[in-house]
Design an enzyme around this catalytic site. Sequence first.
Site, mmCIF file in Angstrom:
data_model
loop_
_atom_site.group_PDB
_atom_site.id
_atom_site.type_symbol
_atom_site.label_atom_id
_atom_site.label_comp_id
_atom_site.label_asym_id
_atom_site.label_seq_id
_atom_site.Cartn_x
_atom_site.Cartn_y
_atom_site.Cartn_z
ATOM 1 N N LYS A 35 66.029 22.037 74.806
ATOM 2 C CA LYS A 35 65.600 21.112 73.753
ATOM 3 C C LYS A 35 66.497 19.890 73.811
ATOM 4 O O LYS A 35 67.641 19.969 74.264
ATOM 5 C CB LYS A 35 65.728 21.772 72.372
ATOM 6 C CG LYS A 35 64.827 21.172 71.321
ATOM 7 C CD LYS A 35 63.423 21.708 71.427
ATOM 8 C CE LYS A 35 62.498 21.150 70.373
ATOM 9 N NZ LYS A 35 61.209 21.872 70.350
HETATM 10 P P1 NAD Z 1 55.604 14.572 64.174
HETATM 11 O O1 NAD Z 1 56.777 13.696 64.161
HETATM 12 O O2 NAD Z 1 54.379 14.176 64.930
HETATM 13 O O3 NAD Z 1 55.150 14.893 62.659
HETATM 14 C C1 NAD Z 1 56.025 15.406 61.707
HETATM 15 C C2 NAD Z 1 55.361 15.335 60.341
HETATM 16 O O4 NAD Z 1 56.213 15.991 59.382
HETATM 17 C C3 NAD Z 1 55.152 13.909 59.838
HETATM 18 O O5 NAD Z 1 53.923 13.837 59.125
HETATM 19 C C4 NAD Z 1 56.338 13.734 58.883
HETATM 20 O O6 NAD Z 1 56.106 12.753 57.885
HETATM 21 C C5 NAD Z 1 56.406 15.117 58.287
HETATM 22 N N1 NAD Z 1 57.687 15.376 57.626
HETATM 23 C C6 NAD Z 1 58.924 15.042 58.037
HETATM 24 N N2 NAD Z 1 59.830 15.417 57.116
HETATM 25 C C7 NAD Z 1 59.139 16.005 56.122
HETATM 26 C C8 NAD Z 1 59.518 16.580 54.885
HETATM 27 N N3 NAD Z 1 60.798 16.636 54.504
HETATM 28 N N4 NAD Z 1 58.535 17.078 54.082
HETATM 29 C C9 NAD Z 1 57.241 17.024 54.473
HETATM 30 N N5 NAD Z 1 56.831 16.493 55.622
HETATM 31 C C10 NAD Z 1 57.772 15.982 56.434
HETATM 32 O O7 NAD Z 1 56.144 16.003 64.701
HETATM 33 P P2 NAD Z 1 55.302 17.191 65.340
HETATM 34 O O8 NAD Z 1 55.327 17.028 66.816
HETATM 35 O O9 NAD Z 1 54.012 17.328 64.624
HETATM 36 O O10 NAD Z 1 56.249 18.443 65.020
HETATM 37 C C11 NAD Z 1 56.189 19.133 63.779
HETATM 38 C C12 NAD Z 1 56.822 20.508 63.920
HETATM 39 O O11 NAD Z 1 56.126 21.250 64.934
HETATM 40 C C13 NAD Z 1 58.290 20.516 64.341
HETATM 41 O O12 NAD Z 1 58.927 21.634 63.760
HETATM 42 C C14 NAD Z 1 58.223 20.718 65.840
HETATM 43 O O13 NAD Z 1 59.415 21.275 66.363
HETATM 44 C C15 NAD Z 1 57.066 21.699 65.915
HETATM 45 N N6 NAD Z 1 56.395 21.764 67.209
HETATM 46 C C16 NAD Z 1 55.877 20.653 67.798
HETATM 47 C C17 NAD Z 1 55.200 20.764 69.010
HETATM 48 C C18 NAD Z 1 54.536 19.590 69.665
HETATM 49 O O14 NAD Z 1 53.832 19.808 70.664
HETATM 50 N N7 NAD Z 1 54.666 18.372 69.164
HETATM 51 C C19 NAD Z 1 55.106 22.014 69.653
HETATM 52 C C20 NAD Z 1 55.652 23.136 69.023
HETATM 53 C C21 NAD Z 1 56.277 22.996 67.801
#
Ligand code: NAD
Length: 424
Positions: A113
Amino acid sequence: MSKAIVSSLYDSDVFKMACRQFDLAADAINLPEDIRDRTKYPQRCLAVALPIKRDNETVTVFEGYRVQHNLHTGPGKGGIRFHPGVTLGEVAALAMWMSWKCSLAGLPYGGAKGGVIVDPRLLSAGELERLARRYMQEIAPFIGPHIDVPAPDLGTNETMMGWMMDTYSSHIGRNEPAVVTGKPIALGGSQGRREATGAGVAYLVKRYLEDMNIPIAGATIVIQGFGNVGGETALALSAYGAKIIAVSDYTTGIYNRGGVDVKKALAYVQTQRVLQDFDGGEPITNAQLLALDCTVLVPAALERVITPEVAAGLRCRLLAEAANGPTTFDADKILDQRDDIELIPDVLCNAGGVIVSYFEWLQNLQNFYWDRDEVMQKLFVVLERAKNSVEYQKRKFKFSRRLAAQTLGIQRVAEAKRSRGLSA
Ligand code: NAD
């Protein structure tokens, strides 16, 4: 008997949480002592200083990390996070979970990561590009298609993966698409990668609701986080006939018992960047959102949002962990006692992203590209296999579903380390 001599390098609540989960799983499967610490602690880490020129001609130095938790089951694999709350400990915990996730899905990868301490919303597009490129420039000697392959995570996206791939390719003097996944299609990105994590979450929600004899048509869904994962999960679940009754981001939550218009909300966020003032429902706080009465709750933002208090107040039937580490260790104990709630643990629930990243990497290495239907079909086959193995482990040992998933993930990594032995 093994004994780790461990510094405070990774010290943080989230790293401690990942370690406690590991200890519990290692005890549950009687993992031999002499393999435990080797399996638990990250193999390597890199910290980098990232000076970039700001639009006003001043220079700011940001700090970034890359942690390779395990490189014994294949190249490292894991996203890059741009967020002000990033710490080395958080990145290490996320890398550890990537090891178990890749192992559980049967992917030939270790876990890794990356992260940069920055609020990307406060940078201009040009500053963000310079920071993404600088980060790649600094980690380039540490990664590569057969060493460690980054991808998007919180605060990063496919455009940034494109910049990073370009920087790496310039660094080595030839085009190297396989160095990152989650790239734009024009640069060798895979069909279906952008929606893969959300599509995988939605597929597993559908399958677990089937097991619970709850029809997905009309099931009510609450989603925290409306970025890549939350947005795509909402779209995919709507397509299955479920009703999204609340979504949120860091600015606000939107609640509409009649159903939030997901496409309208996504279009709004595309132009406004946040959900604030979206008129498709009544505003609620993130705390209220987590306690809503619903069929499925999907945390899809940050880790450690389901605390013991939140766990005690949950009113969902199924908790689908799209985010990494959304449930604290103590909250988990409460969930274990709540027979009214089923859990899809993060290492299974959000594995769709890394599975299609693996497909993207394969396509890049072979220079042979698949269509979207083929990608999705293969994704669901891998997820179904992982789900079945978790259910088998859960039944066989009477484990919770999280313990079943984690023990499966840990077992394979430990076995690979044991088989390779210790050199020198
Ligand atoms: P992103 O940046 O595209 O979106 C994150 C979202 O969470 C945004 O809408 C943001 O405003 C919101 N957010 C941030 N802080 C917040 C809070 N305190 N309260 C409520 N909402 C909040 O990120 P993403 O890629 O969608 O990732 C989201 C989660 O999924 C993370 O935990 C990431 O590790 C996990 N994840 C992502 C992927 C991927 O392919 N992108 C894969 C596996 C897991």
